[in-house]
Design a protein around this motif. Structure first.
Motif, PDB file in Angstrom:
ATOM      1  N   VAL A  27       0.836  -1.199   0.000  1.00 59.06           N
ATOM      2  CA  VAL A  27       0.000   0.000   0.000  1.00 59.06           C
ATOM      3  C   VAL A  27       0.875   1.254   0.000  1.00 59.06           C
ATOM      4  O   VAL A  27       0.614   2.217  -0.739  1.00 59.06           O
ATOM      5  N   LYS A  28       1.904   1.246   0.818  1.00 61.71           N
ATOM      6  CA  LYS A  28       2.814   2.395   0.874  1.00 61.71           C
ATOM      7  C   LYS A  28       3.438   2.664  -0.497  1.00 61.71           C
ATOM      8  O   LYS A  28       3.525   3.824  -0.949  1.00 61.71           O
ATOM      9  N   LYS A  29       3.846   1.609  -1.172  1.00 60.69           N
ATOM     10  CA  LYS A  29       4.452   1.775  -2.489  1.00 60.69           C
ATOM     11  C   LYS A  29       3.463   2.408  -3.455  1.00 60.69           C
ATOM     12  O   LYS A  29       3.798   3.306  -4.233  1.00 60.69           O
ATOM     13  N   ALA A 326      -9.548  -4.857   0.197  1.00 59.56           N
ATOM     14  CA  ALA A 326      -9.742  -6.273   0.490  1.00 59.56           C
ATOM     15  C   ALA A 326      -9.573  -7.105  -0.772  1.00 59.56           C
ATOM     16  O   ALA A 326      -9.781  -6.619  -1.887  1.00 59.56           O
ATOM     17  N   GLY A 327      -9.231  -8.370  -0.559  1.00 55.98           N
ATOM     18  CA  GLY A 327      -9.143  -9.285  -1.689  1.00 55.98           C
ATOM     19  C   GLY A 327     -10.503  -9.511  -2.312  1.00 55.98           C
ATOM     20  O   GLY A 327     -10.650  -9.599  -3.526  1.00 55.98           O
ATOM     21  N   PHE A 345     -12.701  -0.906  -1.298  1.00 60.99           N
ATOM     22  CA  PHE A 345     -12.433  -1.326  -2.664  1.00 60.99           C
ATOM     23  C   PHE A 345     -11.879  -2.743  -2.668  1.00 60.99           C
ATOM     24  O   PHE A 345     -11.065  -3.109  -1.817  1.00 60.99           O
ATOM     25  N   SER A 346     -12.298  -3.508  -3.661  1.00 59.74           N
ATOM     26  CA  SER A 346     -11.672  -4.798  -3.911  1.00 59.74           C
ATOM     27  C   SER A 346     -10.416  -4.556  -4.737  1.00 59.74           C
ATOM     28  O   SER A 346     -10.394  -3.711  -5.635  1.00 59.74           O
ATOM     29  N   ILE A 347      -9.362  -5.286  -4.435  1.00 57.40           N
ATOM     30  CA  ILE A 347      -8.116  -5.127  -5.201  1.00 57.40           C
ATOM     31  C   ILE A 347      -8.086  -6.041  -6.421  1.00 57.40           C
ATOM     32  O   ILE A 347      -7.140  -5.995  -7.208  1.00 57.40           O
ATOM     33  N   ALA A 363      -1.277 -10.669  -5.389  1.00 57.99           N
ATOM     34  CA  ALA A 363      -1.934  -9.867  -4.351  1.00 57.99           C
ATOM     35  C   ALA A 363      -1.167  -8.574  -4.105  1.00 57.99           C
ATOM     36  O   ALA A 363      -1.760  -7.498  -3.955  1.00 57.99           O
ATOM     37  N   GLU A 364       0.142  -8.690  -4.076  1.00 54.29           N
ATOM     38  CA  GLU A 364       0.990  -7.513  -3.858  1.00 54.29           C
ATOM     39  C   GLU A 364       0.815  -6.508  -4.998  1.00 54.29           C
ATOM     40  O   GLU A 364       0.623  -5.302  -4.777  1.00 54.29           O
ATOM     41  N   LYS A 365       0.866  -7.004  -6.234  1.00 52.34           N
ATOM     42  CA  LYS A 365       0.704  -6.146  -7.405  1.00 52.34           C
ATOM     43  C   LYS A 365      -0.675  -5.479  -7.399  1.00 52.34           C
ATOM     44  O   LYS A 365      -0.795  -4.272  -7.658  1.00 52.34           O
ATOM     45  N   ASN A 366      -1.717  -6.249  -7.083  1.00 52.24           N
ATOM     46  CA  ASN A 366      -3.074  -5.700  -7.093  1.00 52.24           C
ATOM     47  C   ASN A 366      -3.278  -4.646  -6.006  1.00 52.24           C
ATOM     48  O   ASN A 366      -3.994  -3.662  -6.203  1.00 52.24           O
ATOM     49  N   LEU A 367      -2.633  -4.845  -4.852  1.00 52.41           N
ATOM     50  CA  LEU A 367      -2.702  -3.832  -3.800  1.00 52.41           C
ATOM     51  C   LEU A 367      -2.044  -2.533  -4.250  1.00 52.41           C
ATOM     52  O   LEU A 367      -2.581  -1.434  -4.035  1.00 52.41           O
ATOM     53  N   ILE A 368      -0.895  -2.652  -4.874  1.00 52.71           N
ATOM     54  CA  ILE A 368      -0.173  -1.461  -5.338  1.00 52.71           C
ATOM     55  C   ILE A 368      -1.004  -0.713  -6.383  1.00 52.71           C
ATOM     56  O   ILE A 368      -1.203   0.504  -6.279  1.00 52.71           O
ATOM     57  N   LEU A 369      -1.514  -1.444  -7.373  1.00 55.45           N
ATOM     58  CA  LEU A 369      -2.252  -0.803  -8.458  1.00 55.45           C
ATOM     59  C   LEU A 369      -3.542  -0.149  -7.969  1.00 55.45           C
ATOM     60  O   LEU A 369      -3.884   0.967  -8.377  1.00 55.45           O
TER      61      LEU A 369
END
Length: 384
Positions: A27-29, A326-327, A345-347, A363-369
């Motif tokens: 999220v920070k990224k 959330a996923g 929001f869903s990621i 999951a990491e990529k989707n959180l960032i985007l």
């Protein structure tokens, strides 16, 4: 020059995928890809699964491993978190006596035990631990904690002054309790128990009737266990004078809550409140503009007091805007808006399988985007 926007990120783990801290870093990224901000990451958990991991990563804790006896007295290795500077120990009882540790065909709270939980506590005390935080969700047991207490040196005797077993079926046999051989350091320890249920020890809303069947108890077993819990509480009152059987949470984890209250002078508190206090998160919220929280799935159960709602309520105390990620998001997640989450929001932004969604890299990529797009919108609105 005005101060930077302050954003506090406190993500619960995405179970089976990202840890609390790794989700927070993603999220920070995403935020910093869009704007310059003061971003603070804090670990988040509610005392259940993922708590040890979150506090090891987020509070300079270290993993400790110890060989213990599982719910069927099988040997297993259990991990807990030790935070050296405060002599704080964080334990998930399910790692030693959890229902998933018992094969489905062997589940039976008449014969399972919390002995391994006591072994973990014993080991942690010898390591130097004095302040215990213990999550007691997900147990396979209904032994009122006699297994745990036995590992710490308490002795439970039958009418012939013989030791009884550590199992739930032994509760009705107990007539005497001896504390002569209890580990001396126990008296110097404090115990905060993360407990999010309100069940009393026994009765129609108690440990046996409400949770016994899902742990493998038959109708007959439930009655035997309930009678055993009643009998045990009478012996405890007769021996120590304490009466905790009707305290909210006494029935948690098959009566483990009662054991902590009656023998270890513990306090039972909502898990999220304990974790928030331990991590000092409230202080970071005092000047926060935005708070980002979330978990694997947002639904109406989230609104019943899970970790993201605990964060949201606290954030609102200081006027911060709260966004949840959330996923997956159920059609009942709207309830969360009533409890402090301004938007969620869903990621997951395209049709994919559960396995693909839970893949750590995905999951990491989707959180960032997703975070990037949220803060692009915020940035655009703020320019107006």
């Amino acid at each position: 020059m005005g101060r930077l926007v302050k954003i506090v990120v406190a993500m619960d783990s995405l179970k089976g995928s990202l840890s609390s801290i790794r989700a927070g870093e993603a999220v920070k990224k995403g935020i910093l890809n869009v704007c310059n901000a003061d971003v603070v990451i804090k670990p988040l958990a509610d005392g259940g699964e993922g708590t040890v991991e979150a506090l090891v990563e987020g509070m300079r804790g270290v993993y400790q491993s110890v060989k213990v006896h599982g719910p069927l007295l099988e040997e297993r290795v259990c991990q807990y978190s030790y935070i050296e500077e405060s002599h704080t120990v964080v334990i998930e009882m399910a790692n030693a006596a959890g229902l998933p540790l018992v094969p489905k065909h062997l589940r039976n709270p008449m014969i399972t035990t919390t002995y391994g939980v006591g072994e973990v506590i014993y080991h942690a005390i010898k390591r130097g631990g004095r302040n215990f935080i213990i999550g007691i969700g997900g147990s396979a047991t209904c032994d009122a904690g006699i297994g745990m207490l036995s590992a710490l040196g308490y002795e439970f005797l039958d009418k012939n002054y013989k030791l009884v077993s550590y199992r739930g079926k032994a509760l009705s046999q107990i007539e005497y309790i001896k504390s002569d051989h209890v580990l001396p350091e126990v008296k110097d320890c404090t115990f905060k128990i993360a407990c999010d249920v309100t069940n009393p020890l026994y009765g129609e809303n108690g440990a046996a009737y409400i949770y016994g069947p899902q742990k493998g108890a038959s109708i007959e077993d439930v009655k035997i266990l309930n009678d055993g819990l009643i009998h045990f509480s009478e012996i405890v009152t007769k021996t120590f004078g304490s009466k905790n059987e009707m305290v909210y949470g006494a029935g948690a984890a098959g009566g483990l809550g009662y054991a902590f209250l009656s023998f270890l002078n513990a306090t039972l508190e909502p898990g999220i409140e304990i974790i928030l206090e331990l991590t000092g998160l409230e202080k970071e919220l005092e000047h926060a503009d935005y708070v980002i929280t979330g978990e694997g799935q947002l639904d109406d159960q989230t609104a019943m007091g899970k970790a993201p709602i605990g964060i949201a309520k606290l954030a609102k105390k200081y006027g911060a805007k709260v966004i949840a990620l959330a996923g997956s998001v159920s059609d009942k997640a709207g309830k969360c808006n009533e409890y402090g989450i301004d938007a969620y929001f869903s990621i997951v932004n395209s049709p994919i399988s559960l396995e693909e969604a839970m893949d750590i890299e995905n999951a990491e990529k989707n959180l960032i985007l997703t975070t990037e797009q949220i803060f692009r919108l915020i940035k655009a609105v703020d320019k107006k």
